[in-house]
Write a protein that holds these residues in place. Structure first.
Motif, PDB file in Angstrom:
ATOM      1  N   ARG A  19       0.832  -1.208   0.000  1.00 52.01           N
ATOM      2  CA  ARG A  19       0.000   0.000   0.000  1.00 52.01           C
ATOM      3  C   ARG A  19       0.870   1.262   0.000  1.00 52.01           C
ATOM      4  NH1 ARG A  19      -2.726  -3.112   3.956  1.00 52.01           N
ATOM      5  NH2 ARG A  19      -4.637  -4.061   3.136  1.00 52.01           N
ATOM      6  N   ALA A  20       1.947   1.240   0.729  1.00 59.56           N
ATOM      7  CA  ALA A  20       2.829   2.410   0.769  1.00 59.56           C
ATOM      8  C   ALA A  20       3.438   2.675  -0.604  1.00 59.56           C
ATOM      9  CB  ALA A  20       3.930   2.201   1.810  1.00 59.56           C
ATOM     10  N   ARG A  21       3.833   1.631  -1.292  1.00 63.42           N
ATOM     11  CA  ARG A  21       4.397   1.807  -2.624  1.00 63.42           C
ATOM     12  C   ARG A  21       3.333   2.316  -3.605  1.00 63.42           C
ATOM     13  NH1 ARG A  21       9.328  -1.357  -3.590  1.00 63.42           N
ATOM     14  NH2 ARG A  21       9.987  -2.307  -1.623  1.00 63.42           N
ATOM     15  N   LEU A  22       2.116   1.766  -3.503  1.00 60.74           N
ATOM     16  CA  LEU A  22       1.039   2.218  -4.371  1.00 60.74           C
ATOM     17  C   LEU A  22       0.744   3.702  -4.153  1.00 60.74           C
ATOM     18  CD1 LEU A  22      -1.390  -0.829  -4.034  1.00 60.74           C
ATOM     19  CD2 LEU A  22      -0.083  -0.189  -6.074  1.00 60.74           C
ATOM     20  N   TYR A  51      -7.723   1.884  -6.939  1.00 55.20           N
ATOM     21  CA  TYR A  51      -8.588   0.848  -6.367  1.00 55.20           C
ATOM     22  C   TYR A  51      -7.767  -0.203  -5.618  1.00 55.20           C
ATOM     23  CZ  TYR A  51     -11.902  -2.971  -5.957  1.00 55.20           C
ATOM     24  OH  TYR A  51     -12.691  -3.978  -5.460  1.00 55.20           O
ATOM     25  N   TRP A  52      -6.606  -0.563  -6.161  1.00 51.94           N
ATOM     26  CA  TRP A  52      -5.730  -1.523  -5.483  1.00 51.94           C
ATOM     27  C   TRP A  52      -5.359  -1.002  -4.093  1.00 51.94           C
ATOM     28  CZ3 TRP A  52      -0.552  -3.436  -8.152  1.00 51.94           C
ATOM     29  CH2 TRP A  52      -0.155  -4.654  -7.578  1.00 51.94           C
ATOM     30  N   HIS A  53      -5.135   0.301  -4.002  1.00 47.50           N
ATOM     31  CA  HIS A  53      -4.735   0.914  -2.732  1.00 47.50           C
ATOM     32  C   HIS A  53      -5.912   1.072  -1.777  1.00 47.50           C
ATOM     33  CE1 HIS A  53      -3.825   4.370  -0.045  1.00 47.50           C
ATOM     34  NE2 HIS A  53      -2.619   3.833  -0.009  1.00 47.50           N
ATOM     35  N   ASP A  54      -7.068   1.527  -2.289  1.00 45.57           N
ATOM     36  CA  ASP A  54      -8.162   1.943  -1.417  1.00 45.57           C
ATOM     37  C   ASP A  54      -9.325   0.960  -1.334  1.00 45.57           C
ATOM     38  OD1 ASP A  54      -6.883   4.376  -0.862  1.00 45.57           O
ATOM     39  OD2 ASP A  54      -7.754   5.326  -2.644  1.00 45.57           O
ATOM     40  N   GLY A  55      -9.548   0.139  -2.371  1.00 46.09           N
ATOM     41  CA  GLY A  55     -10.761  -0.664  -2.399  1.00 46.09           C
ATOM     42  C   GLY A  55     -10.563  -2.165  -2.437  1.00 46.09           C
ATOM     43  N   PHE A  56      -9.451  -2.618  -2.963  1.00 44.13           N
ATOM     44  CA  PHE A  56      -9.228  -4.055  -3.120  1.00 44.13           C
ATOM     45  C   PHE A  56      -8.993  -4.708  -1.763  1.00 44.13           C
ATOM     46  CE2 PHE A  56      -6.164  -7.583  -3.967  1.00 44.13           C
ATOM     47  CZ  PHE A  56      -7.039  -8.427  -4.647  1.00 44.13           C
ATOM     48  N   ILE A 285      -2.421 -10.313 -10.023  1.00 40.76           N
ATOM     49  CA  ILE A 285      -1.272  -9.417  -9.905  1.00 40.76           C
ATOM     50  C   ILE A 285      -0.699  -9.453  -8.494  1.00 40.76           C
ATOM     51  CG2 ILE A 285      -0.540  -7.006 -10.040  1.00 40.76           C
ATOM     52  CD1 ILE A 285      -2.790  -6.640 -12.170  1.00 40.76           C
ATOM     53  N   THR A 286      -1.571  -9.495  -7.490  1.00 40.38           N
ATOM     54  CA  THR A 286      -1.105  -9.513  -6.106  1.00 40.38           C
ATOM     55  C   THR A 286      -0.364 -10.802  -5.782  1.00 40.38           C
ATOM     56  OG1 THR A 286      -2.952  -8.069  -5.454  1.00 40.38           O
ATOM     57  CG2 THR A 286      -1.804  -9.237  -3.692  1.00 40.38           C
ATOM     58  N   VAL A 287      -0.790 -11.925  -6.368  1.00 39.85           N
ATOM     59  CA  VAL A 287      -0.049 -13.177  -6.167  1.00 39.85           C
ATOM     60  C   VAL A 287       1.387 -13.013  -6.662  1.00 39.85           C
ATOM     61  CG1 VAL A 287       0.158 -15.574  -6.929  1.00 39.85           C
ATOM     62  CG2 VAL A 287      -2.046 -14.715  -6.151  1.00 39.85           C
ATOM     63  N   TYR A 288       1.560 -12.417  -7.840  1.00 40.95           N
ATOM     64  CA  TYR A 288       2.919 -12.154  -8.322  1.00 40.95           C
ATOM     65  C   TYR A 288       3.684 -11.266  -7.338  1.00 40.95           C
ATOM     66  CZ  TYR A 288       2.430 -14.016 -13.117  1.00 40.95           C
ATOM     67  OH  TYR A 288       2.291 -14.832 -14.208  1.00 40.95           O
ATOM     68  N   TRP A 289       2.998 -10.234  -6.837  1.00 42.36           N
ATOM     69  CA  TRP A 289       3.696  -9.274  -5.974  1.00 42.36           C
ATOM     70  C   TRP A 289       4.119  -9.899  -4.659  1.00 42.36           C
ATOM     71  CZ3 TRP A 289       6.138  -4.857  -6.492  1.00 42.36           C
ATOM     72  CH2 TRP A 289       6.551  -4.208  -5.320  1.00 42.36           C
TER      73      TRP A 289
END
Length: 376
Positions: A19-22, A51-56, A285-289
């Protein structure tokens, strides 16, 4: 071989760092006058990152993934992650062959979950289903040797036979997973009941007979398409570490690299939402990350020159040809050069590179009909 249950449990610190990076993402400007002209559109990416940062809700997605029985096995001394979902079959109903469902790039085991839901049900054929994460993807480790198609096939065959104890099984895949499926059929015809692919195989050589006009036209069209699409594989095959450093450090960069292919290769008619919901894309994407595996997912490209010619495929084969630019007008005679026993060929005209996600009902029906026909 050692097998242990596995649950996904990403540490809070990893999610906090994400989240910090996003929040610190630096966006670029569009390089052309049309959206998506130069790759992933900056405006789309800005909304996706927001959305990845705030909603996912990763924890909700993590819980949904953990509803499937997952395991880690040592295969060739390296950890292999896989799902193993056993079907509930009514008494007296003969079991169809268990199915191995293998993803490609840029994907993950998540792509196969809609098929798992459909194929394990009594109305879907009541198959036992195994879904691995390919070595170098997710929670599966790379081997110490070059990651060739033969090595991938050997790894998955050991999983099905030595680890899980199946004497015969069917195999399905697309992209790299489809190539490995072809290798499984070629190398293990006594134990692979049949193969099903959405990307038909090329023969090891075209020397057996002259090219037909349809074959020549397809090969020319494919070469022309690669002129505009092949840059991704060229850099992953020749400069994988350079690219991986950037993508492993920037979640927005990782998302842009993956989304570019999800848009280009899916049958979305110019709008990603026609093929995928945002939560599914971000789950992949999150699995990769969180596993830090974007670089290791490139290994199959970097090691490509270590591959040897694949033997001819003699097991029963079925094809549901995907509807994407690289497969347009794919002539059946090319596949017939590689396969001696094609039992089914369909061109539904819908469903792209990620067909298990895009058209799960259509594909599950084709898999069910083909593999149930191979009951002893």
């Amino acid at each position: 071989m050692s097998v242990s249950p596995f649950r996904i449990d990403v540490p809070d610190a990893v999610l906090d760092d994400l989240r910090a990076r996003l929040a610190r993402t630096r966006f670029t400007h569009r390089s052309g006058d049309r959206p998506w002209q130069g790759g992933t559109d900056p405006d789309y990416l800005r909304d996706l990152v927001s959305y990845w940062h705030d909603g996912f809700d990763w924890r909700a997605r993590e819980a949904a993934l953990n509803a499937y029985p997952q395991y880690l096995a040592l295969v060739g001394g390296r950890k292999l992650h896989f799902l193993h979902v056993r079907a509930a079959r009514p008494a007296g109903v003969p079991a169809p062959p268990p199915l191995l469902l293998t993803h490609g790039w840029p994907s993950s085991f998540v792509e196969m979950l809609p098929l798992v839901d459909r194929l394990t049900s009594p109305t879907g054929g009541a198959f036992d289903v195994v879904v691995p994460s390919l070595p170098g993807f997710g929670w599966s480790e790379l081997p110490d040797e070059p990651l060739t198609r033969a090595v991938l096939a050997r790894t998955l065959h050991e999983l099905m036979t030595d680890v899980l104890g199946y004497q015969r099984y069917g195999a399905f895949g697309g992209d790299v997973g489809g190539v490995v499926t072809g290798w499984l059929g070629a190398l293990h015809p006594e134990q692979v009941a049949g193969i099903h692919m959405i990307h038909p195989p090329f023969p090891a050589s075209f020397d057996a007979r002259p090219l037909s006009p349809a074959e020549q036209a397809y090969l020319d069209a494919e070469a022309a398409y690669d002129e505009t699409d092949g840059g991704y594989s060229a850099i992953m095959g020749t400069r994988p570490d350079t690219l991986a450093t950037a993508l492993a450090d920037s979640p927005a960069g990782l998302a842009a690299w993956l989304v570019d292919k999800y848009r280009d290769w899916s049958d979305n008619r110019g709008d990603l939402s026609n093929s995928f919901d945002t939560d599914t894309l971000l789950t992949i994407i999150t699995v990769y990350w969180v596993t830090g595996t974007i670089g290791s997912s490139f290994r199959q490209y970097a090691d490509f020159d270590h591959n040897t010619p694949r033997p001819q495929i003699t097991v029963p084969a079925a094809f549901t040809v995907s509807h994407e630019p690289s497969q347009a007008n794919f002539p059946r005679e090319i596949a017939e050069r590689a396969c001696t026993d094609i039992r089914h060929w369909s061109e539904p005209g819908r469903g792209g590179h990620f067909m298990p996600l895009e058209e799960p009902d259509l594909l599950a029906a084709e898999l069910r009909d083909f593999f149930t026909s191979l009951r002893p």
